[in-house]
Design a protein around this motif. Structure first.
Motif, PDB file in Angstrom:
ATOM      1  N   ASP A  29      14.952 -54.561  16.741  1.00  0.00           N
ATOM      2  CA  ASP A  29      14.304 -53.862  15.633  1.00  0.00           C
ATOM      3  C   ASP A  29      13.436 -52.713  16.131  1.00  0.00           C
ATOM      4  O   ASP A  29      12.531 -52.259  15.438  1.00  0.00           O
ATOM      5  CB  ASP A  29      13.472 -54.830  14.790  1.00  0.00           C
ATOM      6  N   VAL A  30      13.708 -52.235  17.353  1.00  0.00           N
ATOM      7  CA  VAL A  30      12.902 -51.164  17.937  1.00  0.00           C
ATOM      8  C   VAL A  30      13.250 -49.831  17.296  1.00  0.00           C
ATOM      9  O   VAL A  30      14.419 -49.445  17.217  1.00  0.00           O
ATOM     10  CB  VAL A  30      13.107 -51.097  19.465  1.00  0.00           C
ATOM     11  N   ALA A  31      12.224 -49.127  16.831  1.00  0.00           N
ATOM     12  CA  ALA A  31      12.415 -47.819  16.209  1.00  0.00           C
ATOM     13  C   ALA A  31      12.277 -46.691  17.218  1.00  0.00           C
ATOM     14  O   ALA A  31      13.010 -45.705  17.169  1.00  0.00           O
ATOM     15  CB  ALA A  31      11.408 -47.618  15.078  1.00  0.00           C
ATOM     16  N   PRO A  59       8.758 -52.715  12.070  1.00  0.00           N
ATOM     17  CA  PRO A  59       7.598 -53.328  11.404  1.00  0.00           C
ATOM     18  C   PRO A  59       6.269 -52.770  11.901  1.00  0.00           C
ATOM     19  O   PRO A  59       5.329 -52.606  11.112  1.00  0.00           O
ATOM     20  CB  PRO A  59       7.740 -54.823  11.747  1.00  0.00           C
ATOM     21  N   GLN A  60       6.144 -52.471  13.206  1.00  0.00           N
ATOM     22  CA  GLN A  60       4.909 -51.878  13.720  1.00  0.00           C
ATOM     23  C   GLN A  60       4.626 -50.530  13.063  1.00  0.00           C
ATOM     24  O   GLN A  60       3.501 -50.262  12.630  1.00  0.00           O
ATOM     25  CB  GLN A  60       5.016 -51.666  15.237  1.00  0.00           C
ATOM     26  N   LEU A  61       5.637 -49.662  13.036  1.00  0.00           N
ATOM     27  CA  LEU A  61       5.443 -48.352  12.431  1.00  0.00           C
ATOM     28  C   LEU A  61       5.057 -48.484  10.962  1.00  0.00           C
ATOM     29  O   LEU A  61       4.149 -47.802  10.469  1.00  0.00           O
ATOM     30  CB  LEU A  61       6.716 -47.513  12.555  1.00  0.00           C
ATOM     31  N   THR A  62       5.738 -49.364  10.252  1.00  0.00           N
ATOM     32  CA  THR A  62       5.433 -49.560   8.836  1.00  0.00           C
ATOM     33  C   THR A  62       3.994 -50.018   8.655  1.00  0.00           C
ATOM     34  O   THR A  62       3.264 -49.502   7.795  1.00  0.00           O
ATOM     35  CB  THR A  62       6.399 -50.595   8.232  1.00  0.00           C
ATOM     36  N   ALA A  63       3.562 -50.978   9.486  1.00  0.00           N
ATOM     37  CA  ALA A  63       2.186 -51.474   9.396  1.00  0.00           C
ATOM     38  C   ALA A  63       1.186 -50.371   9.724  1.00  0.00           C
ATOM     39  O   ALA A  63       0.125 -50.274   9.088  1.00  0.00           O
ATOM     40  CB  ALA A  63       1.991 -52.660  10.342  1.00  0.00           C
ATOM     41  N   ALA A  64       1.506 -49.528  10.706  1.00  0.00           N
ATOM     42  CA  ALA A  64       0.604 -48.438  11.082  1.00  0.00           C
ATOM     43  C   ALA A  64       0.454 -47.434   9.941  1.00  0.00           C
ATOM     44  O   ALA A  64      -0.652 -46.973   9.641  1.00  0.00           O
ATOM     45  CB  ALA A  64       1.117 -47.745  12.336  1.00  0.00           C
ATOM     46  N   PHE A  65       1.571 -47.084   9.303  1.00  0.00           N
ATOM     47  CA  PHE A  65       1.497 -46.145   8.177  1.00  0.00           C
ATOM     48  C   PHE A  65       0.686 -46.737   7.030  1.00  0.00           C
ATOM     49  O   PHE A  65      -0.143 -46.056   6.420  1.00  0.00           O
ATOM     50  CB  PHE A  65       2.901 -45.792   7.687  1.00  0.00           C
ATOM     51  N   LEU A  99      15.142 -36.223  14.605  1.00  0.00           N
ATOM     52  CA  LEU A  99      14.203 -37.342  14.676  1.00  0.00           C
ATOM     53  C   LEU A  99      14.205 -38.128  13.369  1.00  0.00           C
ATOM     54  O   LEU A  99      14.338 -39.361  13.360  1.00  0.00           O
ATOM     55  CB  LEU A  99      12.799 -36.813  14.979  1.00  0.00           C
ATOM     56  N   LEU A 100      14.059 -37.427  12.247  1.00  0.00           N
ATOM     57  CA  LEU A 100      14.024 -38.107  10.954  1.00  0.00           C
ATOM     58  C   LEU A 100      15.370 -38.738  10.628  1.00  0.00           C
ATOM     59  O   LEU A 100      15.432 -39.809  10.020  1.00  0.00           O
ATOM     60  CB  LEU A 100      13.601 -37.123   9.862  1.00  0.00           C
ATOM     61  N   ALA A 101      16.466 -38.084  11.033  1.00  0.00           N
ATOM     62  CA  ALA A 101      17.796 -38.646  10.800  1.00  0.00           C
ATOM     63  C   ALA A 101      17.961 -39.969  11.540  1.00  0.00           C
ATOM     64  O   ALA A 101      18.563 -40.922  11.023  1.00  0.00           O
ATOM     65  CB  ALA A 101      18.870 -37.658  11.238  1.00  0.00           C
ATOM     66  N   THR A 102      17.431 -40.038  12.757  1.00  0.00           N
ATOM     67  CA  THR A 102      17.540 -41.273  13.538  1.00  0.00           C
ATOM     68  C   THR A 102      16.802 -42.415  12.852  1.00  0.00           C
ATOM     69  O   THR A 102      17.314 -43.543  12.767  1.00  0.00           O
ATOM     70  CB  THR A 102      16.997 -41.048  14.960  1.00  0.00           C
ATOM     71  N   ILE A 103      15.601 -42.134  12.348  1.00  0.00           N
ATOM     72  CA  ILE A 103      14.838 -43.160  11.643  1.00  0.00           C
ATOM     73  C   ILE A 103      15.493 -43.508  10.307  1.00  0.00           C
ATOM     74  O   ILE A 103      15.603 -44.680   9.927  1.00  0.00           O
ATOM     75  CB  ILE A 103      13.385 -42.699  11.427  1.00  0.00           C
ATOM     76  N   ALA A 104      15.957 -42.488   9.580  1.00  0.00           N
ATOM     77  CA  ALA A 104      16.559 -42.731   8.266  1.00  0.00           C
ATOM     78  C   ALA A 104      17.842 -43.541   8.343  1.00  0.00           C
ATOM     79  O   ALA A 104      18.227 -44.197   7.371  1.00  0.00           O
ATOM     80  CB  ALA A 104      16.823 -41.399   7.559  1.00  0.00           C
ATOM     81  N   THR A 105      18.527 -43.509   9.479  1.00  0.00           N
ATOM     82  CA  THR A 105      19.761 -44.286   9.637  1.00  0.00           C
ATOM     83  C   THR A 105      19.538 -45.578  10.411  1.00  0.00           C
ATOM     84  O   THR A 105      20.512 -46.258  10.785  1.00  0.00           O
ATOM     85  CB  THR A 105      20.844 -43.438  10.342  1.00  0.00           C
ATOM     86  N   GLY A 106      18.281 -45.926  10.660  1.00  0.00           N
ATOM     87  CA  GLY A 106      17.965 -47.211  11.277  1.00  0.00           C
ATOM     88  C   GLY A 106      18.291 -47.315  12.742  1.00  0.00           C
ATOM     89  O   GLY A 106      18.401 -48.419  13.284  1.00  0.00           O
ATOM     90  N   ARG A 107      18.449 -46.164  13.414  1.00  0.00           N
ATOM     91  CA  ARG A 107      18.736 -46.191  14.847  1.00  0.00           C
ATOM     92  C   ARG A 107      17.437 -46.142  15.653  1.00  0.00           C
ATOM     93  O   ARG A 107      16.346 -46.196  15.095  1.00  0.00           O
ATOM     94  CB  ARG A 107      19.664 -45.033  15.206  1.00  0.00           C
ATOM     95  N   GLN A 108      17.585 -46.030  16.954  1.00  0.00           N
ATOM     96  CA  GLN A 108      16.438 -46.059  17.858  1.00  0.00           C
ATOM     97  C   GLN A 108      16.222 -44.691  18.488  1.00  0.00           C
ATOM     98  O   GLN A 108      17.135 -44.131  19.096  1.00  0.00           O
ATOM     99  CB  GLN A 108      16.666 -47.107  18.946  1.00  0.00           C
TER     100      GLN A 108
END
Length: 522
Positions: A164-166, A186-192, A80-89
């Motif tokens: 840009d969907v995470a 951007p949604q996830l970033t704003a939520a954090f 899960l973290l690898a997918t986010i860290a590499t900018g995938r969905q």
């Protein structure tokens, strides 16, 4: 456990959140990031997973949609973290649905890659659906990380657009059939950021002291949100596969966290277990969300253990919470704002709309439909998003939820529209009609039950087996009854209150039969 991380490929434009997470993973690679059972995993364990994912897909640049069969295990968290860290969905796939349901999800979502552990690759439905969609198969384990899974087909992933969907994940179905919701980077970033996570390039990332305990399913918004948020915040995690009171309490005593998260169902379980007060000596506050928290339940817990409960309010579509209690607000207002879910997070606006006039109600305390606006919402802050919650906002900005405008069944925080159960039963050739309703339950708030009428012979066990192959465990009705006819109103609509009374009454009326689902109510 340590591994040698490979450098991630240069030159690719990644979302700011991905770049930040990669920097977190490199702050102190040998420090402990994860504890699971008796094993510790360093931050380099996550960094290596990101490197491995990039390496395995290096010749497939359009393979961006990563279907993850998410169990609460180290390998799946790393993927899960690898997918986010590499900018995938991330395309979430729940291992807890029946085999038919999981296969249908893979076929409907058509991820480019399917990542699962050996247990789930052993399911015929996973292999068949991955073959049908020609997905790239990867297997994950704590010991060997990500590697190709041997298969008989030649992968030909569809390479659908990701924009840009995470995350693409299933809601718990508050307004109809559960649906897939897309959460952007951007949604996830704003939520954090709204919840207090600092993403400040002037100071850079750092690791935090102490542990947090994560037990919510990674396939559910509460588990997925906090799994990513904790990593972004540089916090070490003690991961549990599921919530079991004694195992959870041992983890609390071992890791001495300052904050915990417990939904109302788990709070009741902790109270019933009568844990010793010293379990919570390190804890400053407990966050609670996903389901309404009865004020008397919070008061009982706080009186017994001396730890304040801070309620939050959110939804999958919101990428997390949009309102909640702070510790400072609790100290000042808890006694006089009993029952509130707190105040709006920074950047979030709330308003109440009259259901009939469809106009904003400005008088403090007036009840209507809640609308929200902010950067973490699907509208991106550009417009109001209407919910199905009846709400009021008082003169001090405290939000109160007064129920729902729909008939979703809230089972311990998992919202189940009756149509999910009904539609699944209608797929059985012997079922002529079916209606599901919720019954009050002391521990879970509500549980689903269902009544059916038949046009051909079928047993209750056959119908329950049919459902178990199509529904998640939390969607399964705790009781199924076969009726000669469903109770109806004069307008021929199913009379849901009468049906609830039928299930609530002792015994089974003549000419009708009932069977309870064999699993416990959980």
């Amino acid at each position: 456990m340590t591994k040698q991380a490979r450098s991630l490929p240069a030159g690719r434009s990644l979302p700011p959140l991905s770049n930040w997470l990669r920097r977190v993973l490199d702050v102190e690679p040998t420090a402990t990031a994860l504890t699971f059972a008796e094993s510790d995993f360093p931050w380099s364990y996550f960094a290596c997973a990101a490197s491995e994912l990039d390496a395995l897909l290096s010749d497939r640049p359009t393979a961006r949609r990563i279907g993850l069969v998410l169990r609460n295990r180290p390998g799946q968290l790393a993927a899960l973290l690898a997918t986010i860290a590499t900018g995938r969905q991330v395309v979430t796939l729940s291992p807890h649905v029946g085999d038919t349901g999981l296969g249908d999800d893979i076929r409907a979502l058509r991820p480019d890659v399917v990542i699962a552990d050996d247990e789930d690759w052993g399911r015929d439905s996973v292999r068949a659906a991955a073959e049908d969609t020609r997905a790239i198969p990867l297997v994950v384990s704590p010991e060997s990380g990500l590697r190709p899974h041997p298969v008989s087909w030649v992968p030909e992933p569809p390479g659908l657009p990701t924009d840009d969907v995470a995350v693409v994940m299933m809601t718990s179905g508050t307004t109809g059939r559960p649906k897939r919701v897309s959460l952007s980077y951007p949604q996830l970033t704003a939520a954090f950021q709204a919840a207090g996570t600092v993403l400040d390039d002037s100071t850079g990332p750092r690791l935090r002291q102490g542990y947090v305990i994560l037990w919510s399913s990674l396939a559910h918004i509460s588990g997925l949100y906090f799994a990513i948020a904790h990593a972004v915040d540089g916090r070490s995690v003690a991961l549990l596969e599921r919530f079991q009171v004694e195992e959870w309490a041992r983890s609390v005593r071992r890791h001495r966290p300052r904050q915990l998260r417990l939904p109302p169902t788990a709070i009741r379980m902790v109270l019933h277990a009568d844990l010793s007060a010293d379990t919570f000596t390190s804890v400053r506050a407990i966050g609670s969300g996903t389901a309404p928290l009865p004020p008397e339940l919070a008061e009982e817990f706080e009186a017994r253990y001396g730890v304040p409960i801070l309620t939050t309010y959110g939804a999958t579509e919101f990428a997390g919470a949009i309102a909640g209690w702070s510790l400072a607000d609790h100290r000042r207002w808890a006694a006089v704002k009993r029952g509130s879910v707190g105040r709006a997070h920074p950047g979030i606006e709330l308003r109440v709309v009259d259901r009939a006039a469809q106009e904003e109600v400005r008088a403090p305390g007036s009840v209507g439909l809640l609308e929200v606006r902010g950067p973490q919402l699907p509208t991106g802050g550009g417009g109001w998003l209407r919910t199905n919650d009846l709400a009021s906002v008082d003169e001090d900005g405290f939000l109160f939820i007064h129920g729902r405008a729909d008939d979703a069944i809230n089972r311990g925080g998992f919202k189940i529209p009756p149509s999910v159960i009904e539609d699944a039963l209608h797929q059985h050739p012997a079922v002529s009609d079916a209606t599901a309703v919720g019954l009050a339950d002391e521990r879970l708030g509500e549980v689903p039950v269902v009544a059916v009428t038949l046009c051909a012979q079928a047993s209750e066990r056959e119908l329950l087996d049919h459902l178990s192959a199509r529904l998640t465990r939390y969607q399964m009705p705790v009781e199924l009854r076969i009726l000669d006819q469903l109770p109806r109103t004069p307008s021929l609509k199913v009379d849901r209150p009468r049906l609830q009374e039928l299930f609530g009454a002792p015994g089974t009326p003549p000419g009708q039969s009932a069977i309870s689902h064999p699993e416990e109510r959980s």
